[in-house]
Design a protein around this motif. Structure first.
Motif, PDB file in Angstrom:
ATOM      1  N   SER A   1       0.737  -1.409   0.001  1.00 34.44           N
ATOM      2  CA  SER A   1      -0.243   0.214  -0.034  1.00 34.44           C
ATOM      3  C   SER A   1       0.956   1.231  -0.009  1.00 34.44           C
ATOM      4  CB  SER A   1      -0.846   0.120   1.366  1.00 34.44           C
ATOM      5  OG  SER A   1      -1.784  -1.026   1.244  1.00 34.44           O
ATOM      6  N   GLY A   2       0.450   2.268  -0.601  1.00 34.74           N
ATOM      7  CA  GLY A   2       1.048   3.487  -0.714  1.00 34.74           C
ATOM      8  C   GLY A   2       2.253   3.637  -1.877  1.00 34.74           C
ATOM      9  N   SER A   3       2.487   2.525  -2.484  1.00 31.57           N
ATOM     10  CA  SER A   3       3.205   2.491  -3.635  1.00 31.57           C
ATOM     11  C   SER A   3       2.759   3.347  -4.748  1.00 31.57           C
ATOM     12  CB  SER A   3       3.521   0.986  -4.173  1.00 31.57           C
ATOM     13  OG  SER A   3       4.170   0.017  -3.286  1.00 31.57           O
ATOM     14  N   THR A   4       3.589   3.485  -5.561  1.00 29.87           N
ATOM     15  CA  THR A   4       3.295   4.647  -6.834  1.00 29.87           C
ATOM     16  C   THR A   4       3.336   3.517  -8.190  1.00 29.87           C
ATOM     17  OG1 THR A   4       3.848   6.604  -5.916  1.00 29.87           O
ATOM     18  CG2 THR A   4       3.850   6.685  -8.464  1.00 29.87           C
ATOM     19  N   ILE A   5       2.035   3.506  -8.842  1.00 29.68           N
ATOM     20  CA  ILE A   5       1.974   2.770  -9.838  1.00 29.68           C
ATOM     21  C   ILE A   5       1.846   3.300 -11.354  1.00 29.68           C
ATOM     22  CG2 ILE A   5       0.568   0.855 -11.000  1.00 29.68           C
ATOM     23  CD1 ILE A   5      -0.165  -0.062  -8.350  1.00 29.68           C
ATOM     24  N   ALA A   6       2.590   3.183 -12.310  1.00 28.71           N
ATOM     25  CA  ALA A   6       2.520   4.099 -13.308  1.00 28.71           C
ATOM     26  C   ALA A   6       1.842   3.041 -14.535  1.00 28.71           C
ATOM     27  CB  ALA A   6       3.843   4.334 -14.150  1.00 28.71           C
ATOM     28  N   ASN A   7       0.642   3.670 -14.872  1.00 28.84           N
ATOM     29  CA  ASN A   7       0.054   3.048 -15.983  1.00 28.84           C
ATOM     30  C   ASN A   7       0.390   3.823 -17.366  1.00 28.84           C
ATOM     31  OD1 ASN A   7      -1.592   0.556 -15.147  1.00 28.84           O
ATOM     32  ND2 ASN A   7      -2.117   2.216 -13.658  1.00 28.84           N
ATOM     33  N   GLU A   8       0.089   3.183 -18.641  1.00 29.67           N
ATOM     34  CA  GLU A   8       0.094   4.032 -19.766  1.00 29.67           C
ATOM     35  C   GLU A   8      -1.327   4.711 -20.152  1.00 29.67           C
ATOM     36  OE1 GLU A   8       3.567   1.340 -22.160  1.00 29.67           O
ATOM     37  OE2 GLU A   8       1.374   0.768 -22.138  1.00 29.67           O
ATOM     38  N   HIS A   9      -1.245   5.700 -20.605  1.00 31.07           N
ATOM     39  CA  HIS A   9      -2.477   6.335 -20.972  1.00 31.07           C
ATOM     40  C   HIS A   9      -3.016   5.526 -22.272  1.00 31.07           C
ATOM     41  CE1 HIS A   9      -0.696   9.660 -23.888  1.00 31.07           C
ATOM     42  NE2 HIS A   9      -0.383   8.602 -24.172  1.00 31.07           N
ATOM     43  N   TRP A  10      -4.422   5.920 -22.502  1.00 27.36           N
ATOM     44  CA  TRP A  10      -5.123   5.383 -23.486  1.00 27.36           C
ATOM     45  C   TRP A  10      -5.304   3.723 -23.460  1.00 27.36           C
ATOM     46  CZ3 TRP A  10      -8.116   7.580 -26.983  1.00 27.36           C
ATOM     47  CH2 TRP A  10      -7.960   9.034 -27.136  1.00 27.36           C
TER      48      TRP A  10
ATOM     49  N   ASN B   1      -0.791   4.920  -5.316  1.00 31.66           N
ATOM     50  CA  ASN B   1      -0.628   6.312  -6.155  1.00 31.66           C
ATOM     51  C   ASN B   1      -0.629   5.886  -7.421  1.00 31.66           C
ATOM     52  OD1 ASN B   1      -0.757   7.945  -3.503  1.00 31.66           O
ATOM     53  ND2 ASN B   1       1.314   7.176  -3.287  1.00 31.66           N
ATOM     54  N   PHE B   2      -1.421   6.664  -8.457  1.00 31.63           N
ATOM     55  CA  PHE B   2      -0.950   6.521  -9.765  1.00 31.63           C
ATOM     56  C   PHE B   2      -0.707   7.625 -10.668  1.00 31.63           C
ATOM     57  CE2 PHE B   2      -4.253   3.767  -8.306  1.00 31.63           C
ATOM     58  CZ  PHE B   2      -3.972   2.225  -8.867  1.00 31.63           C
ATOM     59  N   ILE B   3       0.218   7.185 -11.635  1.00 29.16           N
ATOM     60  CA  ILE B   3       0.795   8.205 -12.719  1.00 29.16           C
ATOM     61  C   ILE B   3       0.430   7.555 -14.023  1.00 29.16           C
ATOM     62  CG2 ILE B   3       2.980   8.855 -13.867  1.00 29.16           C
ATOM     63  CD1 ILE B   3       4.306   8.829 -10.846  1.00 29.16           C
ATOM     64  N   SER B   4       0.100   8.450 -14.842  1.00 29.25           N
ATOM     65  CA  SER B   4      -0.197   8.221 -16.361  1.00 29.25           C
ATOM     66  C   SER B   4       0.852   8.701 -17.133  1.00 29.25           C
ATOM     67  CB  SER B   4      -1.514   8.765 -16.644  1.00 29.25           C
ATOM     68  OG  SER B   4      -2.016   8.448 -18.184  1.00 29.25           O
ATOM     69  N   LEU B   5       1.458   7.776 -17.799  1.00 30.69           N
ATOM     70  CA  LEU B   5       2.624   7.915 -18.712  1.00 30.69           C
ATOM     71  C   LEU B   5       2.188   8.385 -19.936  1.00 30.69           C
ATOM     72  CD1 LEU B   5       4.986   5.082 -17.716  1.00 30.69           C
ATOM     73  CD2 LEU B   5       5.156   7.330 -16.872  1.00 30.69           C
ATOM     74  N   PRO B   6       2.250   9.569 -20.518  1.00 33.03           N
ATOM     75  CA  PRO B   6       1.617  10.063 -21.736  1.00 33.03           C
ATOM     76  C   PRO B   6       2.530   9.495 -22.950  1.00 33.03           C
ATOM     77  CG  PRO B   6       2.860  11.853 -20.821  1.00 33.03           C
ATOM     78  CD  PRO B   6       2.820  10.670 -19.832  1.00 33.03           C
ATOM     79  N   LEU B   7       2.631   8.349 -23.331  1.00 33.03           N
ATOM     80  CA  LEU B   7       3.530   7.827 -24.363  1.00 33.03           C
ATOM     81  C   LEU B   7       3.030   8.093 -25.803  1.00 33.03           C
ATOM     82  CD1 LEU B   7       4.330   4.493 -22.477  1.00 33.03           C
ATOM     83  CD2 LEU B   7       6.087   6.360 -22.900  1.00 33.03           C
ATOM     84  N   TYR B   8       1.932   8.481 -25.969  1.00 29.57           N
ATOM     85  CA  TYR B   8       1.358   8.563 -27.447  1.00 29.57           C
ATOM     86  C   TYR B   8       1.982  10.141 -27.602  1.00 29.57           C
ATOM     87  CZ  TYR B   8      -1.358   4.498 -28.435  1.00 29.57           C
ATOM     88  OH  TYR B   8      -1.916   3.495 -28.711  1.00 29.57           O
TER      89      TYR B   8
ATOM     90  N   LYS C   1       8.227  16.407 -23.466  1.00 33.95           N
ATOM     91  CA  LYS C   1       7.709  15.104 -22.978  1.00 33.95           C
ATOM     92  C   LYS C   1       8.579  14.073 -22.174  1.00 33.95           C
ATOM     93  CE  LYS C   1       6.272  10.643 -25.239  1.00 33.95           C
ATOM     94  NZ  LYS C   1       6.098   9.951 -26.374  1.00 33.95           N
ATOM     95  N   TRP C   2       9.774  13.834 -22.711  1.00 27.96           N
ATOM     96  CA  TRP C   2      10.682  12.944 -21.940  1.00 27.96           C
ATOM     97  C   TRP C   2      11.180  13.606 -20.657  1.00 27.96           C
ATOM     98  CZ3 TRP C   2      10.260   8.125 -21.980  1.00 27.96           C
ATOM     99  CH2 TRP C   2       9.630   7.599 -23.187  1.00 27.96           C
ATOM    100  N   ASP C   3      11.419  14.862 -20.423  1.00 27.53           N
ATOM    101  CA  ASP C   3      11.692  15.509 -19.115  1.00 27.53           C
ATOM    102  C   ASP C   3      10.691  15.080 -18.213  1.00 27.53           C
ATOM    103  OD1 ASP C   3      14.199  16.359 -19.989  1.00 27.53           O
ATOM    104  OD2 ASP C   3      13.252  18.687 -20.311  1.00 27.53           O
ATOM    105  N   GLY C   4       9.176  15.336 -18.789  1.00 30.51           N
ATOM    106  CA  GLY C   4       8.255  15.147 -17.772  1.00 30.51           C
ATOM    107  C   GLY C   4       7.987  13.505 -17.461  1.00 30.51           C
ATOM    108  N   ILE C   5       8.159  12.636 -18.401  1.00 31.75           N
ATOM    109  CA  ILE C   5       8.199  11.104 -18.101  1.00 31.75           C
ATOM    110  C   ILE C   5       9.182  10.791 -17.159  1.00 31.75           C
ATOM    111  CG2 ILE C   5       8.230   8.846 -19.120  1.00 31.75           C
ATOM    112  CD1 ILE C   5       6.705   9.914 -21.331  1.00 31.75           C
ATOM    113  N   ASN C   6      10.613  11.158 -17.440  1.00 27.18           N
ATOM    114  CA  ASN C   6      11.828  10.973 -16.577  1.00 27.18           C
ATOM    115  C   ASN C   6      11.322  11.279 -15.174  1.00 27.18           C
ATOM    116  OD1 ASN C   6      13.310   9.792 -18.377  1.00 27.18           O
ATOM    117  ND2 ASN C   6      13.976  11.555 -19.308  1.00 27.18           N
ATOM    118  N   ALA C   7      10.932  12.497 -15.085  1.00 29.76           N
ATOM    119  CA  ALA C   7      10.457  13.015 -13.516  1.00 29.76           C
ATOM    120  C   ALA C   7       9.449  12.101 -12.978  1.00 29.76           C
ATOM    121  CB  ALA C   7       9.738  14.448 -13.916  1.00 29.76           C
TER     122      ALA C   7
END
Length: 577
Positions: free
Chosen positions: A442-451, A464-471, A478-484
């Protein structure tokens, strides 16, 4: 064939087809994992019956679905049926239960298509061809899969075949009643999906046939009769279409706007992210590959393809005798070539052709393949006539024929049974969700892919969830944001091949729009799969079709994405090291 015996065989065929279609209809455990199915159900759930005519006629009416990617006949049908059966269970008219009602409706239409195939083929050819054709349709994989979702293509398939059936009746007897019935069914076809307009080709062919076959009547009032009935047909079809899709007229700007958008999507794979998989699609080859390998499966697809060529040439050569088959053959090739020419090649676009492929396969089997087998059987039987066990009737020509025929039918069913195994296993999204809740703290951050559908499908409130805007366009921003984002990420979930399959191919920027070229995204996937990114794959979930009694899985990840992504995607989970 004995009439009573043929009826028993037909009942058995329909029972087999219904069994496959009904099998584990709740395969996703109330999660409604098909996005088109979700869109339809959310649309239906918001609908409210108008209180009066003025409210009904308003484009802001609560009965206006404001959703015209599909026709509104299936939408209103689901609304009426789900409300009717909710007297037994109120959840059946709610999101949590309505999807099952929709799937049940699709199973009924899909099973009815098997019966309709039998009736139509019996009129055109013979009862033996009709039985074999209906059996093939009963075991075709793609119609079975689509019956497990509530999407409109199954209903559309039924109505298109119904148009062909009624046209054949009309060709035999041109009455006003037959023209009206044909108009009703065509109107319902358009109200199911407006892209069914190419069905008009069969009516044009029908009129040409009638004029050609009745040249002597052209000097009578026969042409006027055909013209009058044609006008009544179009009037009836238009009335039924507007009656079952009223907001195509009331809210015409919205209707035409959405139709134009769908048309643009078919011609431009860059419009939506989920159509990028079709960039570089080879017309015809792509469609044939997906029908043959996945929608039908070998060896039955070989029989279907040869049967298609055989029936097409035979109809052209022997037109005077087989003129009633001409609308069927014309529609098949027109619809196939038209849809194959689209830039986007979703497998469901060609679902209406599966009954016709079954028919062509049935004709080929009865006219050529089975007689060829019989000659081989007779040859084997003759060569064994002096054998002691042959004389004792332990092996007869009839026994050989029946045994090899059963073997042939079993071979054609292997892909069907293999595919059905995906519904005997836990759904990959459910299984991965169970694993996530059991193994990720619990409390882990999971990154899913958008769309794509996020995971887990339940229990997400503790993460906690993060959406990776790979499209998004491959820019530095874009990659500065994804790397962060990845710095904060504990686990990455890749829920299907929806993104990584096309994006790894779109790297030749000299041949692609600048904003749709993804060299850095392709490099990202290369690094995550190799472990260079600092994430290790800790879990993988699949539900591939499995050949019965062998435990051999069939990796169908090369199929059209829409064949795998809904009910048996490949899911990978990566943990930061």
């Amino acid at each position: 064939m004995n009439f009573l015996k043929s009826n028993y065989i037909l009942i058995l065929i329909i029972a087999v087809g219904a069994f496959f279609r009904f099998f584990n209809l709740n395969w996703d455990g109330n999660c409604c994992m098909h996005p088109d199915e979700r869109a339809i159900i959310m649309t239906v759930e918001k609908l409210e019956y108008p209180k009066n005519i003025s409210e009904f006629l308003s484009k802001k009416s609560s009965f206006n679905p404001n959703f015209f990617a599909y026709g509104t006949f299936p939408i209103y049908l689901l609304k009426i049926v789900s409300d009717s059966v909710s007297v037994f269970n109120e959840t059946l008219s709610q999101y949590s239960g309505m999807y099952l009602v929709g799937r049940f409706i699709n199973v009924i239409f899909s099973t009815a298509t098997i019966l309709l195939t039998f009736l139509y083929v019996k009129r055109l050819f013979s009862i033996n061809v009709a039985l074999v054709s209906s059996f093939f349709l009963a075991i075709f994989v793609f119609p079975i899969q689509n019956a497990h979702f509530f999407t409109v293509d199954t209903i559309l398939t039924f109505f298109i075949l119904f148009n062909l059936f009624l046209l054949d009746i009309y060709l035999k007897k041109q009455t006003l009643t037959n023209a009206i019935f044909l108009g009703i069914v065509f109107g319902l076809t358009l109200a199911t999906k407006i892209s069914a307009l190419p069905v008009l080709i069969i009516f044009l062919v029908g009129i040409i046939i009638l004029i050609t076959k009745n040249k002597r009547k052209l000097k009578t009032n026969y042409p006027f009769k055909l013209l009058l009935q044609s006008l009544i047909f179009f009037f009836t079809a238009g009335f039924v279409f507007v009656f079952t899709q009223p907001y195509s007229l009331i809210d015409y700007k919205n209707f035409f706007g959405q139709i134009v958008l769908q048309a643009k999507m078919s011609s431009d794979p860059f419009i939506f992210p989920y159509t990028l998989q079709y960039v570089g699609k080879i017309p015809i080859f792509y469609e044939v590959k997906n029908i043959a390998l996945w929608g039908i499966g070998l060896p039955l697809s070989i029989v279907s393809i040869i049967g298609t060529v055989y029936v097409s040439f035979k109809t052209i050569i022997d037109y005077k005798k087989l003129y009633r088959v001409l609308p069927l053959v014309t529609f098949f090739w027109f619809y196939f070539l038209l849809n194959s020419s689209y830039a986007v090649g979703l497998m469901r676009y060609l679902l209406p052709l599966y009954p016709i492929l079954a028919i062509f396969a049935g004709v080929f089997c009865i006219n050529l393949l089975f007689p060829f087998f019989n000659k081989i059987f007779d040859s084997i039987s003759s060569s064994l006539r002096f054998a002691r066990w042959r004389r004792s009737n332990l092996l007869t020509s009839s026994a050989i024929q029946k045994s090899l025929l059963i073997l042939f039918l079993l071979l054609t069913s292997i892909w069907t049974i293999s595919f059905m195994t995906i519904y005997t296993k836990p759904n990959a999204r459910i299984a991965s969700s169970d694993w996530i809740n059991a193994n990720i703290p619990s409390g882990s951050t999971i990154a899913n892919e958008h769309w794509d559908d996020g995971l887990p499908v339940y229990g997400g409130e503790k993460y906690n969830f993060i959406s990776l805007p790979l499209y998004e366009t491959d820019t530095k921003e874009k990659w500065d944001g994804i790397n962060a984002q990845l710095e904060k990420t504990d686990f990455i979930v890749i829920a299907s091949n929806r993104l990584y399959a096309p994006l790894q191919r779109l790297t030749n920027c000299s041949n692609l729009p600048k904003e749709k070229c993804y060299p850095r995204t392709a490099d990202y996937y290369k690094k995550i799969f190799s472990g260079e990114l600092g994430f290790e794959k800790v879990a993988e979930f699949t539900s591939f079709p499995t050949i019965p009694f062998t435990n051999i899985e069939i990796n169908d990840q090369s199929a059209d994405e829409s064949f795998t992504v809904y009910d048996h995607p490949k899911i990978m989970i990566f943990k930061k090291q």
